[in-house]
Design a protein around this motif. Structure first.
Motif, PDB file in Angstrom:
ATOM      1  N   SER A  25      -1.574   0.709  -5.957  1.00  0.00           N
ATOM      2  CA  SER A  25      -0.775  -0.488  -5.661  1.00  0.00           C
ATOM      3  C   SER A  25      -1.587  -1.777  -5.804  1.00  0.00           C
ATOM      4  O   SER A  25      -1.013  -2.855  -5.958  1.00  0.00           O
ATOM      5  CB  SER A  25      -0.184  -0.399  -4.252  1.00  0.00           C
ATOM      6  OG  SER A  25      -1.207  -0.403  -3.271  1.00  0.00           O
ATOM      7  N   TYR A  47       0.805  -1.222   0.000  1.00  0.00           N
ATOM      8  CA  TYR A  47       0.000   0.000   0.000  1.00  0.00           C
ATOM      9  C   TYR A  47       0.845   1.282   0.000  1.00  0.00           C
ATOM     10  O   TYR A  47       0.559   2.207  -0.769  1.00  0.00           O
ATOM     11  CB  TYR A  47      -0.955  -0.006   1.198  1.00  0.00           C
ATOM     12  CG  TYR A  47      -2.015   1.056   1.155  1.00  0.00           C
ATOM     13  CD1 TYR A  47      -3.244   0.813   0.546  1.00  0.00           C
ATOM     14  CD2 TYR A  47      -1.804   2.324   1.714  1.00  0.00           C
ATOM     15  CE1 TYR A  47      -4.229   1.797   0.490  1.00  0.00           C
ATOM     16  CE2 TYR A  47      -2.778   3.305   1.662  1.00  0.00           C
ATOM     17  CZ  TYR A  47      -3.989   3.042   1.054  1.00  0.00           C
ATOM     18  OH  TYR A  47      -4.947   4.009   0.995  1.00  0.00           O
ATOM     19  N   PRO A  48       1.893   1.386   0.837  1.00  0.00           N
ATOM     20  CA  PRO A  48       2.680   2.638   0.843  1.00  0.00           C
ATOM     21  C   PRO A  48       3.304   2.961  -0.506  1.00  0.00           C
ATOM     22  O   PRO A  48       3.537   4.133  -0.812  1.00  0.00           O
ATOM     23  CB  PRO A  48       3.750   2.380   1.913  1.00  0.00           C
ATOM     24  CG  PRO A  48       3.147   1.339   2.802  1.00  0.00           C
ATOM     25  CD  PRO A  48       2.350   0.462   1.896  1.00  0.00           C
ATOM     26  N   THR A  49       3.583   1.932  -1.328  1.00  0.00           N
ATOM     27  CA  THR A  49       4.221   2.186  -2.628  1.00  0.00           C
ATOM     28  C   THR A  49       3.281   2.863  -3.611  1.00  0.00           C
ATOM     29  O   THR A  49       3.738   3.389  -4.631  1.00  0.00           O
ATOM     30  CB  THR A  49       4.729   0.865  -3.241  1.00  0.00           C
ATOM     31  OG1 THR A  49       3.600   0.024  -3.585  1.00  0.00           O
ATOM     32  CG2 THR A  49       5.608   0.112  -2.255  1.00  0.00           C
ATOM     33  N   LEU A  51       1.004   5.331  -2.745  1.00  0.00           N
ATOM     34  CA  LEU A  51       0.463   6.580  -2.217  1.00  0.00           C
ATOM     35  C   LEU A  51       0.765   7.774  -3.116  1.00  0.00           C
ATOM     36  O   LEU A  51      -0.024   8.717  -3.190  1.00  0.00           O
ATOM     37  CB  LEU A  51       1.016   6.837  -0.812  1.00  0.00           C
ATOM     38  CG  LEU A  51       0.520   5.887   0.282  1.00  0.00           C
ATOM     39  CD1 LEU A  51       1.263   6.152   1.590  1.00  0.00           C
ATOM     40  CD2 LEU A  51      -0.980   6.034   0.488  1.00  0.00           C
ATOM     41  N   THR A  52       1.892   7.744  -3.811  1.00  0.00           N
ATOM     42  CA  THR A  52       2.263   8.855  -4.684  1.00  0.00           C
ATOM     43  C   THR A  52       1.839   8.552  -6.117  1.00  0.00           C
ATOM     44  O   THR A  52       1.768   7.389  -6.519  1.00  0.00           O
ATOM     45  CB  THR A  52       3.777   9.094  -4.642  1.00  0.00           C
ATOM     46  OG1 THR A  52       4.452   7.879  -5.021  1.00  0.00           O
ATOM     47  CG2 THR A  52       4.221   9.482  -3.242  1.00  0.00           C
ATOM     48  N   ASP A  61      -8.322   3.023  -1.248  1.00  0.00           N
ATOM     49  CA  ASP A  61      -7.273   2.195  -1.820  1.00  0.00           C
ATOM     50  C   ASP A  61      -6.363   3.093  -2.648  1.00  0.00           C
ATOM     51  O   ASP A  61      -6.507   4.317  -2.657  1.00  0.00           O
ATOM     52  CB  ASP A  61      -7.884   1.076  -2.667  1.00  0.00           C
ATOM     53  CG  ASP A  61      -7.020  -0.173  -2.700  1.00  0.00           C
ATOM     54  OD1 ASP A  61      -5.806  -0.061  -2.421  1.00  0.00           O
ATOM     55  OD2 ASP A  61      -7.545  -1.257  -2.992  1.00  0.00           O
ATOM     56  N   ASN A  62      -5.416   2.507  -3.350  1.00  0.00           N
ATOM     57  CA  ASN A  62      -4.589   3.276  -4.272  1.00  0.00           C
ATOM     58  C   ASN A  62      -4.100   2.357  -5.386  1.00  0.00           C
ATOM     59  O   ASN A  62      -4.471   1.183  -5.449  1.00  0.00           O
ATOM     60  CB  ASN A  62      -3.426   3.975  -3.550  1.00  0.00           C
ATOM     61  CG  ASN A  62      -2.465   2.998  -2.871  1.00  0.00           C
ATOM     62  OD1 ASN A  62      -2.136   1.943  -3.413  1.00  0.00           O
ATOM     63  ND2 ASN A  62      -2.011   3.357  -1.679  1.00  0.00           N
ATOM     64  N   ASN A 117      -4.616   7.646  -9.165  1.00  0.00           N
ATOM     65  CA  ASN A 117      -5.053   7.729  -7.773  1.00  0.00           C
ATOM     66  C   ASN A 117      -6.055   8.867  -7.625  1.00  0.00           C
ATOM     67  O   ASN A 117      -5.842   9.957  -8.157  1.00  0.00           O
ATOM     68  CB  ASN A 117      -3.872   8.027  -6.838  1.00  0.00           C
ATOM     69  CG  ASN A 117      -3.116   6.781  -6.440  1.00  0.00           C
ATOM     70  OD1 ASN A 117      -3.507   5.666  -6.782  1.00  0.00           O
ATOM     71  ND2 ASN A 117      -2.019   6.950  -5.717  1.00  0.00           N
ATOM     72  N   SER A 120      -8.161  10.948  -4.434  1.00  0.00           N
ATOM     73  CA  SER A 120      -7.917  11.189  -3.017  1.00  0.00           C
ATOM     74  C   SER A 120      -8.770  10.284  -2.130  1.00  0.00           C
ATOM     75  O   SER A 120      -9.959  10.071  -2.407  1.00  0.00           O
ATOM     76  CB  SER A 120      -8.213  12.651  -2.668  1.00  0.00           C
ATOM     77  OG  SER A 120      -8.169  12.858  -1.260  1.00  0.00           O
ATOM     78  N   PRO A 121      -8.185   9.723  -1.042  1.00  0.00           N
ATOM     79  CA  PRO A 121      -8.990   8.952  -0.093  1.00  0.00           C
ATOM     80  C   PRO A 121     -10.019   9.809   0.631  1.00  0.00           C
ATOM     81  O   PRO A 121     -10.913   9.291   1.288  1.00  0.00           O
ATOM     82  CB  PRO A 121      -7.942   8.397   0.888  1.00  0.00           C
ATOM     83  CG  PRO A 121      -6.768   9.317   0.764  1.00  0.00           C
ATOM     84  CD  PRO A 121      -6.766   9.764  -0.672  1.00  0.00           C
TER      85      PRO A 121
END
Length: 288
Positions: free
Chosen positions: A93, A48-50, A52-53, A90-91, A114, A116-117
């Protein structure tokens, strides 16, 4: 799937002993699906962190001249870019495996978007998607794109296509576990406005039931009989008299597995290839 079977092997005799025979098959499929969903969730939390951008946009490759070898050829239409749109909270990833499968198979440009959440309105998200699609078309020189949307992402893309004129830009929209008719799951989540918009009878869902004559986009919806987030599961089907829609029933996998499972990836590739083959047969012109 082998991992799932190994995890469940100690429980299979117990299930067969205590469950009625008519329920054993369904229960075992549900256990396998649940175990697979848990494994996918664990892996996705790591990735997930990968996502975010926003992803970096690669340069558009130059197209070689068809006359370099001295032989003139008729122009062959290139497959349009494929845009991947994730689901709620989600994003991008979530599409790491599907993206690789699509890029390796057909060589299409694949881009993940992406949103925005903090997104609280499907209409606003659809307008933003439209601006992204225009930028992609301008940057790549392609007149149209294909979209693959998971869950809420598919609903945002459908609103763009059906209500904001996006059928001019979207050739094929593939949805994975998207609540086209609204879902009743998790009533306590109604505090979030976008969840309320995904309920049966919401203004957004009602807008999608209105006539859509002449819609140019082809719809392909994958829906699963074990999708725990679709209530009822048939809500992930596209049922509209004005839309060119193909509904593909998937058995034995849950909501999170839809953008990950290799069988689904194969089905998506086939759906996109069929549309492209039809256009090539028509002489390289997009058939409206």
């Amino acid at each position: 799937m082998k991992v799932t079977e190994v995890l469940l092997e100690p429980f299979l005799p117990l299930c067969r002993r205590f469950l009625p025979s008519r329920l054993t098959g369904l229960s075992l499929a549900l256990l396998k699906s649940t175990a697979l969903e848990a494994a996918i969730l664990a892996g996705h939390l790591l990735l997930y962190p990968t996502g975010l951008t926003p992803e970096r946009r690669p340069a558009v490759p130059s197209v070689p001249s068809p006359e370099l070898d001295g032989t003139a050829r008729l122009p062959v239409p290139a497959a349009p870019p494929v845009v991947l749109l994730h689901g709620f909270i989600d994003n991008r990833s979530v599409f790491v495996l599907l993206r690789r499968a699509l890029a390796q198979h057909g060589g299409q440009r694949v881009e993940s978007l992406n949103y925005s959440p903090l997104t609280c309105d499907i209409r606003t998200a659809a307008e933003l998607l439209g601006r992204h699609i225009e930028e992609i078309c301008e940057r790549t020189g392609s007149g149209r794109v294909d979209i693959v949307g998971h869950s809420l992402g598919g609903l945002i893309a459908r609103y763009y296509v059906q209500c904001l004129g996006g059928d001019l830009r979207v050739r094929t929209l593939v949805t994975l576990g998207t609540p086209h008719s609204g879902t009743r799951v998790a009533p306590l989540a109604d505090a979030h406005p976008i969840v309320r918009q995904m309920r049966p009878g919401s203004e957004v869902v009602e807008e999608l039931t209105r006539p859509a004559p002449g819609c140019r986009t082809r719809f392909v919806s994958f829906w699963s009989d074990l999708d725990s987030l679709m209530e009822p599961v048939e809500t992930a089907r596209v049922d509209h008299p004005d839309l060119m829609a193909t509904n593909v029933r998937v058995t034995g996998i849950g909501h999170l597995a839809l953008p990950v499972h290799p069988v689904i990836a194969t089905g998506i590739r086939q759906a996109l290839d069929e549309t492209h083959a039809e256009e090539r047969t028509a002489g390289g012109l997009t058939v409206a």
